[in-house]
Design a protein around this motif. Structure first.
Motif, mmCIF file in Angstrom:
data_model
loop_
_atom_site.group_PDB
_atom_site.id
_atom_site.type_symbol
_atom_site.label_atom_id
_atom_site.label_comp_id
_atom_site.label_asym_id
_atom_site.label_seq_id
_atom_site.Cartn_x
_atom_site.Cartn_y
_atom_site.Cartn_z
ATOM 1 N N GLY A 7 0.811 -1.205 0.000
ATOM 2 C CA GLY A 7 0.000 0.000 0.000
ATOM 3 C C GLY A 7 0.843 1.253 0.000
ATOM 4 N N ASN A 35 6.772 -0.285 -0.472
ATOM 5 C CA ASN A 35 7.059 -1.438 -1.316
ATOM 6 C C ASN A 35 6.080 -1.535 -2.488
ATOM 7 O OD1 ASN A 35 8.397 -3.770 -2.028
ATOM 8 N ND2 ASN A 35 7.112 -5.064 -0.732
ATOM 9 N N ASN A 36 5.781 -0.372 -3.087
ATOM 10 C CA ASN A 36 4.733 -0.355 -4.103
ATOM 11 C C ASN A 36 5.213 0.113 -5.471
ATOM 12 O OD1 ASN A 36 5.213 2.256 -3.472
ATOM 13 N ND2 ASN A 36 3.108 2.820 -3.013
ATOM 14 N N GLU A 37 6.521 0.350 -5.611
ATOM 15 C CA GLU A 37 6.987 0.952 -6.865
ATOM 16 C C GLU A 37 6.740 0.026 -8.055
ATOM 17 O OE1 GLU A 37 11.200 1.634 -6.867
ATOM 18 O OE2 GLU A 37 11.527 0.049 -5.429
ATOM 19 N N ARG A 38 6.842 -1.277 -7.846
ATOM 20 C CA ARG A 38 6.624 -2.188 -8.973
ATOM 21 C C ARG A 38 5.136 -2.299 -9.311
ATOM 22 N NH1 ARG A 38 11.619 -6.427 -8.966
ATOM 23 N NH2 ARG A 38 13.038 -5.041 -7.906
ATOM 24 N N CYS A 39 4.262 -2.149 -8.299
ATOM 25 C CA CYS A 39 2.810 -2.167 -8.565
ATOM 26 C C CYS A 39 2.427 -0.953 -9.408
ATOM 27 C CB CYS A 39 2.020 -2.113 -7.263
ATOM 28 S SG CYS A 39 2.537 -3.269 -6.012
ATOM 29 N N VAL A 40 2.946 0.215 -8.967
ATOM 30 C CA VAL A 40 2.546 1.467 -9.589
ATOM 31 C C VAL A 40 3.090 1.576 -11.014
ATOM 32 C CG1 VAL A 40 2.675 3.976 -9.349
ATOM 33 C CG2 VAL A 40 2.341 2.555 -7.351
ATOM 34 N N ALA A 41 4.166 0.823 -11.322
ATOM 35 C CA ALA A 41 4.726 0.853 -12.674
ATOM 36 C C ALA A 41 3.669 0.466 -13.714
ATOM 37 C CB ALA A 41 5.922 -0.088 -12.756
ATOM 38 N N HIS A 91 0.035 -0.215 -12.648
ATOM 39 C CA HIS A 91 -1.273 0.283 -12.200
ATOM 40 C C HIS A 91 -1.230 1.797 -12.068
ATOM 41 C CE1 HIS A 91 -2.914 -3.723 -11.362
ATOM 42 N NE2 HIS A 91 -1.721 -4.027 -10.927
ATOM 43 N N LYS A 92 -1.316 2.503 -13.199
ATOM 44 C CA LYS A 92 -1.207 3.963 -13.158
ATOM 45 C C LYS A 92 -2.582 4.595 -13.049
ATOM 46 C CE LYS A 92 3.154 4.039 -15.542
ATOM 47 N NZ LYS A 92 3.877 4.220 -16.791
#
Lengths: 437, 158
Positions: B146, B149-155, B157-158
């Motif tokens: 949340g 540790n979210n940088e790969r998610c946000v890459a 899920h923009k």
């Protein structure tokens, strides 16, 4: 990122010198992992990855009068071929680095530095200060304050969406061994405006409960409330019953209101419906048969606005010769409709099967791990995926081990994925902290 | 809403006064030992009830509650949220932070490929499965990915 790696080395040298000078008990844990991977990415070019990563932990106990301790942990990585991720080829992170002064009574301590705080509904990583103390009449108090850790770089953004300062705490009351109730809250300064994402201010308050009416019964959980959205964010509770020795029956209930629970998540606005609500209800049972076999079974029902899904399955674990040989098998089936499916698939249902076995002797250790998912409807043209991982290692000394992993698999993202990894680990034993667990 | 924050600040002040007044009595309150007195075997599923039948003096909770059964391991967040001080008598913080941290270098199941007996999330083909699992229970993603540790998610899920 070079700055981070330099900081790690400096911290290690500083801590080593510091602890040596004060004749403390020092433990060092180090893992160097050198990886090699070739990926054939569907519809894209082939990738060759050769990253080397150093994980380093250092703890110095019994500093000064014996009550002070120093704790450091972090990692650094360098890529020798293609970038393993879309940041620099050299990167790293200081996970934590703090000094702790522990008092002999009342579970009291004070910590300063980069640290994690877990208190009731609070789970934060901060650069700051925290303290905790037991008080008379069953009361307890903890508080923390500082800056949230900002070491995540989000591509194309000028910040990670966190505010500049954060503080909070928890007060609790214990009545004998029967009941503990707590009230906790966290307040972060205003969230910065982001370029392409949106995020909300991070503020929550909540209550937690631990109720043990009988020695074999525990009811544990918490609820949180978001004052920004003015509604409940989360209810999560678990009931554990142990009617006979080695039999554990568990029930759990979770409910989350997306608008409130995920309010400060940078990807919330893009991926989720703010009006949605998720709920899950689960039961499980585990039983230890003799000393060498443990079996468990579980069922969980997930409910969203767009449908329901059920997961059921079981696991078995065996061990022989004082844990020298360990193994396990597991099977689970997810029954889920099109609301949970990928793309236009009519179903998200799939079977998952896993088995592993490992052997650890004084000289060598080895492991084999097999995992497969079989989908009811093909995903991207493939009906299943699988991965096999094998490990072979050698104990060079009682504290130093060299091992290698090789894995091969096929899945929907990488038509073929082969990975090799070389691992050198050094774990200095310290009998007072549970060995090297 | 401002009233809630003002009330919280006021409550904090009262608590600070309370703790200062109570400090003199803290010496009479028992605490947990800094470390477990006996080393535990690697890979052992700890059964606290093997040696302890009573309650911990420091937290007043039954030792039996903390036996590392499959249920305990899957639901350890409940225990850690209330008494991580007890966890730290046997586990270094890094044991938790291999998974729970602001920035994870690699999947724990890869880092500890030699330990298939340990419970780790995201084994195998999770890059495909997360598209299903994320819809089932988004809150379980948020707990770790949340605000950290979210940088790969946000890459993506923009």
């Amino acid at each position: 990122m070079k700055k981070t790696c330099s900081s790690l080395v400096c911290l290690w040298l500083l801590a080593t010198t510091f602890s040596s000078a004060l004749a403390a008990d020092v433990t060092v844990d180090s893992s160097i992992l050198a990886g090699f991977a070739k990926r054939d990415v569907s519809g894209a070019s082939k990738e060759k990855l050769v990253p080397a990563t150093q994980f380093l932990g250092l703890t110095a106990y019994k500093l000064l009068d014996g009550s002070l301790s120093a704790h450091f942990y972090g990692w650094g990585r360098t890529d020798f071929a293609d970038k393993s991720y879309n940041d620099a080829k050299t990167t790293g992170s200081l996970t934590y680095g703090y000094l702790q002064y522990g008092f002999n009574n009342a579970n009291s301590n004070v910590r300063a530095g980069r640290l994690f705080v877990r208190e009731g509904i609070i789970n934060e990583q901060i650069d700051g200060l925290s303290f905790r103390a037991g008080l008379p009449m069953g009361l307890g108090l903890s508080a923390f304050g500082g800056a949230p850790v900002h070491n995540v770089h989000i591509n194309g953004e000028n910040s990670d969406g966190k505010g500049d300062s954060i503080y909070g705490g928890r007060v609790n009351y214990r009545y004998k061994g029967l009941l503990e109730i707590g009230l906790s809250g966290v307040y972060e300064s205003d969230a910065p405006a982001m370029l392409t994402h949106s995020t909300g201010d991070y503020r929550k308050i909540g209550g937690d409960l631990w109720f043990t009416p009988l020695n074999a019964v525990d009811l544990i959980g918490h609820s949180s409330y978001n004052p920004e959205t003015q509604s409940f964010a989360e209810h999560t509770y678990m009931l554990n019953v142990k009617p006979i020795r080695h039999l554990v029956l568990t029930g759990e209930f979770n409910e989350h209101h997306e608008q409130s629970y995920l309010y400060s998540w940078t990807m919330f606005s893009a991926a989720l419906n703010p009006n949605d609500k998720s709920r899950s209800l689960g039961i499980s049972a585990s039983y230890q048969v003799g000393n060498n076999l443990e079996i468990s079974t579980d069922y969980k029902r997930f409910t969203r606005e767009f449908g329901s899904a059920d997961r059921t399955g079981g696991d078995a674990r065996v061990k022989y010769k004082d844990n020298a040989i360990r193994g396990g098998i597991g099977y689970h089936y997810l029954n889920a409709g099109e609301g949970f499916a990928i793309g236009a698939n009519p179903s998200a249902s799939y079977h998952e099967v896993r088995c592993y076995i490992m052997h650890d002797s004084k000289s060598y250790f080895t492991a084999v791990d097999l995992l497969s998912d079989i989908f009811k409807e093909k995903i991207y043209g493939q009906g299943s995926s699988w991965e096999a991982v094998t490990t072979l290692g050698y104990h060079l000394t009682s504290t130093l081990a060299l091992s290698g992993d090789f894995s091969y698999g096929r899945n929907q993202q990488f038509t073929e994925e082969a990975k090799a990894l070389l691992r050198l680990t050094y774990n200095m034993p310290y009998t007072g902290i549970g060995g090297n667990k | 809403m401002k009233n809630i924050y003002i009330m919280l600040h006021f409550l904090t002040l009262i608590l600070l006064v309370l703790i200062m007044g109570s400090c003199s009595q803290m010496r009479t309150i028992p605490g947990l030992p800094a470390t477990h007195p006996q080393a535990l075997a690697l890979g052992q599923q700890v059964d606290c009830a093997e040696c302890h039948e009573d309650q911990q003096k420091g937290s007043m909770k039954a030792f039996n509650s903390f036996s590392h059964t499959p249920s305990f391991i899957k639901n350890h967040r409940f225990y850690a949220a209330s008494d991580d001080r007890l966890c730290s008598t046997c586990h270094k913080s890094s044991f938790c932070n291999d998974c729970h941290t602001n920035k994870v270098e690699m999947k724990p199941s890869i880092r500890y490929g030699n330990r298939p007996d340990r419970e780790f999330q995201h084994r195998g083909n999770y890059i495909t499965l997360h598209k299903i699992e994320g819809k089932l229970d988004p809150a379980s993603c948020y707990r770790c990915h949340g605000r950290a540790n979210n940088e790969r998610c946000v890459a993506c899920h923009k």
